[in-house]
Design a protein around this motif. Structure first.
Motif, PDB file in Angstrom:
ATOM      1  N   TYR A 167      44.478  35.236  50.755  1.00  0.00           N
ATOM      2  CA  TYR A 167      43.059  35.926  50.544  1.00  0.00           C
ATOM      3  C   TYR A 167      43.073  36.246  49.197  1.00  0.00           C
ATOM      4  O   TYR A 167      40.853  36.345  49.012  1.00  0.00           O
ATOM      5  N   VAL A 168      43.281  36.395  48.079  1.00  0.00           N
ATOM      6  CA  VAL A 168      42.687  36.263  47.130  1.00  0.00           C
ATOM      7  C   VAL A 168      41.735  35.277  46.584  1.00  0.00           C
ATOM      8  O   VAL A 168      40.798  35.059  45.901  1.00  0.00           O
ATOM      9  N   HIS A 169      42.513  34.147  46.714  1.00  0.00           N
ATOM     10  CA  HIS A 169      41.553  33.199  46.972  1.00  0.00           C
ATOM     11  C   HIS A 169      41.103  32.963  47.522  1.00  0.00           C
ATOM     12  O   HIS A 169      39.281  33.118  47.012  1.00  0.00           O
ATOM     13  N   ALA A 170      40.302  33.025  48.506  1.00  0.00           N
ATOM     14  CA  ALA A 170      38.900  33.260  50.187  1.00  0.00           C
ATOM     15  C   ALA A 170      38.674  34.018  48.879  1.00  0.00           C
ATOM     16  O   ALA A 170      36.795  34.008  49.443  1.00  0.00           O
ATOM     17  N   VAL A 171      38.769  35.573  48.916  1.00  0.00           N
ATOM     18  CA  VAL A 171      37.829  36.191  48.502  1.00  0.00           C
ATOM     19  C   VAL A 171      37.343  36.694  47.169  1.00  0.00           C
ATOM     20  O   VAL A 171      36.152  36.399  46.865  1.00  0.00           O
ATOM     21  N   ALA A 172      37.770  35.807  46.412  1.00  0.00           N
ATOM     22  CA  ALA A 172      37.386  35.217  45.050  1.00  0.00           C
ATOM     23  C   ALA A 172      36.264  34.301  44.574  1.00  0.00           C
ATOM     24  O   ALA A 172      35.637  34.432  43.735  1.00  0.00           O
ATOM     25  N   ALA A 173      36.055  33.348  45.988  1.00  0.00           N
ATOM     26  CA  ALA A 173      35.637  32.558  46.272  1.00  0.00           C
ATOM     27  C   ALA A 173      34.123  33.162  46.675  1.00  0.00           C
ATOM     28  O   ALA A 173      32.633  32.794  46.070  1.00  0.00           O
ATOM     29  N   LEU A 174      33.840  34.545  47.116  1.00  0.00           N
ATOM     30  CA  LEU A 174      33.155  35.501  47.496  1.00  0.00           C
ATOM     31  C   LEU A 174      32.386  36.479  46.756  1.00  0.00           C
ATOM     32  O   LEU A 174      32.039  37.041  46.609  1.00  0.00           O
ATOM     33  N   ALA A 175      33.272  37.212  45.624  1.00  0.00           N
ATOM     34  CA  ALA A 175      33.245  37.651  44.998  1.00  0.00           C
ATOM     35  C   ALA A 175      31.572  38.089  44.359  1.00  0.00           C
ATOM     36  O   ALA A 175      31.932  39.152  43.971  1.00  0.00           O
TER      37      ALA A 175
END
Length: 136
Positions: free
Chosen positions: A83-91
Motif C-alpha cells: 500500500y505504501v508503494h500503491a499510494v506513493a504512485a498516486l500521492a
C-alpha cells in the motif's frame, strides 16, 4: 472533509495526528483510514522514509489499542509495503481519488498474491514477492 465509518469526519491531517497520538479509536482504524494515513504521511516524506515511519507507527498504534503484533494479528509487512508503494504512485492526487483507485482497494493485493501466500506468517513478518502476477 473525508467522511468515514461511524459518521466521524476527519481531514487527512487530523486523522494522521489521531493515529500518531494514539487517540484514534480502534474501530476507526479501517482500511480506508490506513490508506488516508499513508497518503498523509507521503505528503510529508518520500516513500522509503514513509515506509519506515509507518512500520513503527502501525506497530505502536496497535500496541496502544491492545492489538498484538504477532504472526496472526497486527502489523503485516507485505501489505504495508504494497500500500505504501500503491499510494506513493498516486500521492500527487487528492486523497478521495486515491481511495477510489482500484490499486488501493482492500482486494487489490489479492490480484498479485494468492490468499495463502498473502496471509502467511512469512508475508506478515517480511516482504514476500507476489506469487500470482508481478506488481506494476
Amino acid at each position: 472533509m473525508l467522511t468515514r465509518s461511524r459518521t466521524v469526519e476527519l481531514d487527512p491531517s487530523s486523522l494522521l495526528q489521531a493515529f500518531r497520538s494514539h487517540t484514534l479509536p480502534k474501530p476507526d482504524w479501517t482500511h480506508e483510514a490506513h490508506v488516508v494515513v499513508c497518503w498523509a504521511t507521503l505528503q510529508e516524506m518520500d516513500a522509503d522514509t514513509a515506509l519506515d515511519g509507518l512500520r513503527d507507527g502501525i506497530r505502536a498504534y496497535n500496541t496502544s489499542v491492545g492489538t498484538p503484533n504477532t504472526d496472526r494479528d497486527g502489523y503485516h509487512e507485505t501489505l504495508t509495503r504494497y500500500y505504501v508503494h500503491a499510494v506513493a504512485a498516486l500521492a500527487d492526487r487528492p486523497v478521495d481519488e486515491v481511495l477510489a483507485d482500484p490499486s488501493c482497494s482492500r482486494a487489490a493485493p489479492l490480484e498479485h498474491w494468492s490468499r495463502d501466500a498473502l496471509f502467511s506468517v512469512a508475508a506478515r513478518r517480511d516482504w514476500l514477492p507476489p506469487d500470482l502476477t508481478p506488481l506494476p
